[in-house]
Motif scaffolding. Structure first.
Motif, PDB file in Angstrom:
ATOM      1  N   ASP A  35       0.784  -0.973   0.002  1.00 58.54           N
ATOM      2  CA  ASP A  35       0.193  -0.096  -0.050  1.00 58.54           C
ATOM      3  C   ASP A  35       0.922   1.258   0.002  1.00 58.54           C
ATOM      4  O   ASP A  35       1.534   1.450   0.866  1.00 58.54           O
ATOM      5  CB  ASP A  35      -0.959   0.040   1.333  1.00 58.54           C
ATOM      6  N   ARG A  37       0.076   4.386   0.066  1.00 53.47           N
ATOM      7  CA  ARG A  37      -0.181   5.480   1.180  1.00 53.47           C
ATOM      8  C   ARG A  37       0.545   4.973   2.574  1.00 53.47           C
ATOM      9  O   ARG A  37       0.942   5.962   3.191  1.00 53.47           O
ATOM     10  CB  ARG A  37      -1.708   5.668   1.375  1.00 53.47           C
ATOM     11  N   GLN A  42       0.020  -4.527   3.287  1.00 50.43           N
ATOM     12  CA  GLN A  42      -0.985  -4.973   3.911  1.00 50.43           C
ATOM     13  C   GLN A  42      -1.842  -5.964   3.802  1.00 50.43           C
ATOM     14  O   GLN A  42      -1.835  -6.455   2.498  1.00 50.43           O
ATOM     15  CB  GLN A  42      -2.081  -3.362   3.700  1.00 50.43           C
ATOM     16  N   GLN A  44      -4.822  -8.504   2.815  1.00 50.81           N
ATOM     17  CA  GLN A  44      -5.890  -8.294   1.746  1.00 50.81           C
ATOM     18  C   GLN A  44      -7.271  -9.107   2.381  1.00 50.81           C
ATOM     19  O   GLN A  44      -7.001 -10.350   2.330  1.00 50.81           O
ATOM     20  CB  GLN A  44      -5.383  -8.848   0.369  1.00 50.81           C
TER      21      GLN A  44
END
Length: 208
Positions: A35, A37, A42, A44
């Motif tokens: 990710d 950002r 991360q 899923q």
């Protein structure tokens, strides 16, 4: 099998249907994806759903002659058939996949405690030079198109902007690459690519 599905809630049925469609569309499901950002991998949701219903899904795909494979260590679930790709891959994409597999295996062998392998576009093209599989460095447009395709199949994740593509552009290699070929087979295919290119150049030289 139908009874199992009918016993699920409507939300669970919809989730399972979405996961089946996703596997048909992109072949692989990763437990974790990068990710940008957050700047980290991360978990899923789709992977968790698939993992929860893995026995049902294996039977479902088996009916169609498709094998559903799970690699818990790598955090990878994928379908396997004679034709794993939904479209014919261009030569550069095929070469990059083989080289990425080679780089992944080499780094995993030296850093076996992590499945997060990062390389650069420069290192990738450097490997291509080692095996003599490319006549020259591909154009930026061709490289961007190829990187975008490999991202679509979840084989890599560019960690830098594709608009600023250069030799230093970092590429996170996902464990999906593990499902391509075994290391020795990859080297054989790459060597065959290199040999065919040399034979083509010799033929063109004779014609000239």
């Amino acid at each position: 099998m139908i009874e199992y599905f009918e016993q699920l809630t409507q939300e669970e049925q919809e989730d399972l249907t979405d996961v089946i469609r996703l596997l048909y569309r992109q072949t692989f499901l990763l437990e974790r994806k990068f990710d940008k950002r957050a700047g980290r991998l991360q978990y899923q949701r789709e992977y968790r759903i698939c993992e929860k219903h893995i026995d049902f899904l294996k039977m479902y795909f088996q009916i169609a002659g498709i094998t559903l494979c799970e690699n818990v260590h790598l955090g990878l679930i994928y379908i396997q058939d004679e034709m794993i790709w939904g479209e014919k891959l261009p030569r550069l994409a095929t070469i990059y996949i083989l080289l990425l597999k080679l780089i992944y295996d080499e780094q995993m062998a030296s850093v076996s405690s992590s499945s997060q392998i990062v390389t650069t576009l420069g290192a990738l093209n450097g490997k291509a030079g080692d095996f003599r599989v490319l006549r020259s460095i591909p154009s930026p447009t061709e490289m961007k198109r190829t990187i975008a395709m490999l991202k679509k199949y979840q084989l890599i994740e560019p960690l830098d902007l594709l608009e600023e593509l250069n030799e230093s552009t970092r590429l996170l290699i996902y464990p999906c690459i593990h499902a391509v070929l075994q290391g020795d087979a990859v080297r054989e295919v790459l060597e065959s690519f290199g040999n065919s290119r040399e034979e083509e150049e010799e033929t063109l030289g004779d014609i000239g």
